[in-house]
Design a protein around this motif. Sequence first.
Motif, PDB file in Angstrom:
ATOM      1  N   TYR A  46       0.842  -1.191   0.000  1.00 23.20           N
ATOM      2  CA  TYR A  46       0.000   0.000   0.000  1.00 23.20           C
ATOM      3  C   TYR A  46       0.879   1.243   0.000  1.00 23.20           C
ATOM      4  O   TYR A  46       2.026   1.211   0.425  1.00 23.20           O
ATOM      5  CB  TYR A  46      -0.896   0.015   1.246  1.00 23.20           C
ATOM      6  N   VAL A  47       0.312   2.340  -0.449  1.00 23.94           N
ATOM      7  CA  VAL A  47       1.013   3.616  -0.466  1.00 23.94           C
ATOM      8  C   VAL A  47       0.286   4.551   0.491  1.00 23.94           C
ATOM      9  O   VAL A  47      -0.928   4.738   0.376  1.00 23.94           O
ATOM     10  CB  VAL A  47       1.048   4.221  -1.884  1.00 23.94           C
ATOM     11  N   ASP A  48       1.028   5.128   1.452  1.00 21.86           N
ATOM     12  CA  ASP A  48       0.395   6.041   2.403  1.00 21.86           C
ATOM     13  C   ASP A  48       0.273   7.441   1.819  1.00 21.86           C
ATOM     14  O   ASP A  48       0.642   7.696   0.664  1.00 21.86           O
ATOM     15  CB  ASP A  48       1.147   6.048   3.734  1.00 21.86           C
ATOM     16  N   GLU A  49      -0.250   8.385   2.628  1.00 24.20           N
ATOM     17  CA  GLU A  49      -0.514   9.735   2.122  1.00 24.20           C
ATOM     18  C   GLU A  49       0.745  10.515   1.802  1.00 24.20           C
ATOM     19  O   GLU A  49       0.706  11.532   1.119  1.00 24.20           O
ATOM     20  CB  GLU A  49      -1.375  10.538   3.124  1.00 24.20           C
ATOM     21  N   PHE A  50       1.906  10.036   2.264  1.00 25.94           N
ATOM     22  CA  PHE A  50       3.169  10.710   1.992  1.00 25.94           C
ATOM     23  C   PHE A  50       3.922  10.080   0.832  1.00 25.94           C
ATOM     24  O   PHE A  50       5.028  10.488   0.508  1.00 25.94           O
ATOM     25  CB  PHE A  50       4.046  10.706   3.255  1.00 25.94           C
ATOM     26  N   GLY A  51       3.348   9.017   0.219  1.00 25.50           N
ATOM     27  CA  GLY A  51       3.967   8.375  -0.923  1.00 25.50           C
ATOM     28  C   GLY A  51       4.907   7.246  -0.558  1.00 25.50           C
ATOM     29  O   GLY A  51       5.615   6.742  -1.409  1.00 25.50           O
ATOM     30  N   ASN A  52       4.923   6.833   0.723  1.00 26.64           N
ATOM     31  CA  ASN A  52       5.788   5.730   1.154  1.00 26.64           C
ATOM     32  C   ASN A  52       5.058   4.402   0.993  1.00 26.64           C
ATOM     33  O   ASN A  52       3.852   4.312   1.224  1.00 26.64           O
ATOM     34  CB  ASN A  52       6.195   5.919   2.619  1.00 26.64           C
ATOM     35  N   ILE A  53       5.781   3.344   0.664  1.00 28.59           N
ATOM     36  CA  ILE A  53       5.194   2.012   0.525  1.00 28.59           C
ATOM     37  C   ILE A  53       5.146   1.362   1.906  1.00 28.59           C
ATOM     38  O   ILE A  53       6.151   1.287   2.600  1.00 28.59           O
ATOM     39  CB  ILE A  53       6.007   1.150  -0.455  1.00 28.59           C
ATOM     40  N   VAL A  54       3.943   0.905   2.296  1.00 25.27           N
ATOM     41  CA  VAL A  54       3.745   0.291   3.607  1.00 25.27           C
ATOM     42  C   VAL A  54       3.004  -1.030   3.443  1.00 25.27           C
ATOM     43  O   VAL A  54       2.414  -1.306   2.399  1.00 25.27           O
ATOM     44  CB  VAL A  54       2.962   1.232   4.556  1.00 25.27           C
ATOM     45  N   THR A  56       0.591  -2.073   5.719  1.00 27.22           N
ATOM     46  CA  THR A  56      -0.757  -1.986   6.296  1.00 27.22           C
ATOM     47  C   THR A  56      -1.677  -1.195   5.374  1.00 27.22           C
ATOM     48  O   THR A  56      -1.274  -0.187   4.793  1.00 27.22           O
ATOM     49  CB  THR A  56      -0.710  -1.303   7.665  1.00 27.22           C
ATOM     50  N   PRO A  57      -2.929  -1.633   5.266  1.00 22.44           N
ATOM     51  CA  PRO A  57      -3.872  -0.892   4.422  1.00 22.44           C
ATOM     52  C   PRO A  57      -4.230   0.442   5.068  1.00 22.44           C
ATOM     53  O   PRO A  57      -4.096   0.605   6.285  1.00 22.44           O
ATOM     54  CB  PRO A  57      -5.086  -1.818   4.329  1.00 22.44           C
ATOM     55  N   PRO A  58      -4.691   1.404   4.290  1.00 24.60           N
ATOM     56  CA  PRO A  58      -5.044   2.705   4.859  1.00 24.60           C
ATOM     57  C   PRO A  58      -6.251   2.586   5.788  1.00 24.60           C
ATOM     58  O   PRO A  58      -7.121   1.741   5.602  1.00 24.60           O
ATOM     59  CB  PRO A  58      -5.366   3.564   3.634  1.00 24.60           C
ATOM     60  N   ASP A  59      -6.274   3.441   6.797  1.00 27.42           N
ATOM     61  CA  ASP A  59      -7.361   3.432   7.773  1.00 27.42           C
ATOM     62  C   ASP A  59      -8.507   4.286   7.234  1.00 27.42           C
ATOM     63  O   ASP A  59      -8.353   5.503   7.082  1.00 27.42           O
ATOM     64  CB  ASP A  59      -6.854   3.978   9.103  1.00 27.42           C
ATOM     65  N   PRO A  60      -9.670   3.684   6.962  1.00 31.70           N
ATOM     66  CA  PRO A  60     -10.778   4.479   6.418  1.00 31.70           C
ATOM     67  C   PRO A  60     -11.396   5.418   7.446  1.00 31.70           C
ATOM     68  O   PRO A  60     -12.136   6.326   7.089  1.00 31.70           O
ATOM     69  CB  PRO A  60     -11.786   3.422   5.967  1.00 31.70           C
ATOM     70  N   ALA A  61     -11.065   5.237   8.729  1.00 31.33           N
ATOM     71  CA  ALA A  61     -11.634   6.090   9.762  1.00 31.33           C
ATOM     72  C   ALA A  61     -10.945   7.446   9.831  1.00 31.33           C
ATOM     73  O   ALA A  61     -11.470   8.375  10.458  1.00 31.33           O
ATOM     74  CB  ALA A  61     -11.539   5.397  11.118  1.00 31.33           C
ATOM     75  N   LYS A  62      -9.759   7.554   9.223  1.00 29.31           N
ATOM     76  CA  LYS A  62      -9.054   8.840   9.238  1.00 29.31           C
ATOM     77  C   LYS A  62      -9.853   9.893   8.489  1.00 29.31           C
ATOM     78  O   LYS A  62     -10.568   9.597   7.536  1.00 29.31           O
ATOM     79  CB  LYS A  62      -7.675   8.717   8.599  1.00 29.31           C
ATOM     80  N   LYS A  63      -9.662  11.132   8.917  1.00 34.52           N
ATOM     81  CA  LYS A  63     -10.361  12.236   8.245  1.00 34.52           C
ATOM     82  C   LYS A  63      -9.728  12.481   6.886  1.00 34.52           C
ATOM     83  O   LYS A  63      -8.510  12.508   6.742  1.00 34.52           O
ATOM     84  CB  LYS A  63     -10.266  13.511   9.077  1.00 34.52           C
ATOM     85  N   LYS A  64     -10.572  12.649   5.922  1.00 36.95           N
ATOM     86  CA  LYS A  64     -10.088  12.964   4.584  1.00 36.95           C
ATOM     87  C   LYS A  64     -10.305  14.448   4.325  1.00 36.95           C
ATOM     88  O   LYS A  64     -11.302  15.020   4.732  1.00 36.95           O
ATOM     89  CB  LYS A  64     -10.837  12.146   3.536  1.00 36.95           C
TER      90      LYS A  64
END
Length: 150
Positions: A46-54, A56-64
């Motif tokens: 997965y790719v996080d909001e900063f463009g790093n490969i991780v 863990t899947p993104p957390d849908p509970a985070k504020k967008k």
Amino acid sequence: MAKSRETFNKKEKEKLRQKKKQDKQERKDARKSSDKSTDFEDMIAYVDEFGNIVDTPPDPAKKKKEIDVDSIEIGVPKYVATEEDNAPRKGKVTFFNESKGYGFIKDEQSQDSVFVHINGCVDKIQENDKVTFETEKTPKGLSAIQVKLV
């Protein structure tokens, strides 16, 4: 009786060839025996909001953040002439070649170098003169017109 055609050097090369062949077969067998059955989930990244490969899947509970699509500009924004573009500017003549009839003026506010031709001069100018001028857009960039001594 005929002498054997196998020399010591040939025997050594043949031994090395056989050893390489055996090593290759051992590596092949090792790969086959350690055959990992990888799941599709193990291969996903997965790719996080900063463009790093991780992993863990993104957390849908985070504020967008809500982004206004109309505010996104693609390309270079169009140039809009303002009133201050036509206002007389002040500057100093940094270079002027009288024989060729051109030079450059350094703008006091923006510190930009503006081209000036003798046809755009009202008064006769020389290097290090303080002048006022207006600018005009030409195909090669800004050019000074209405150049007057201060």
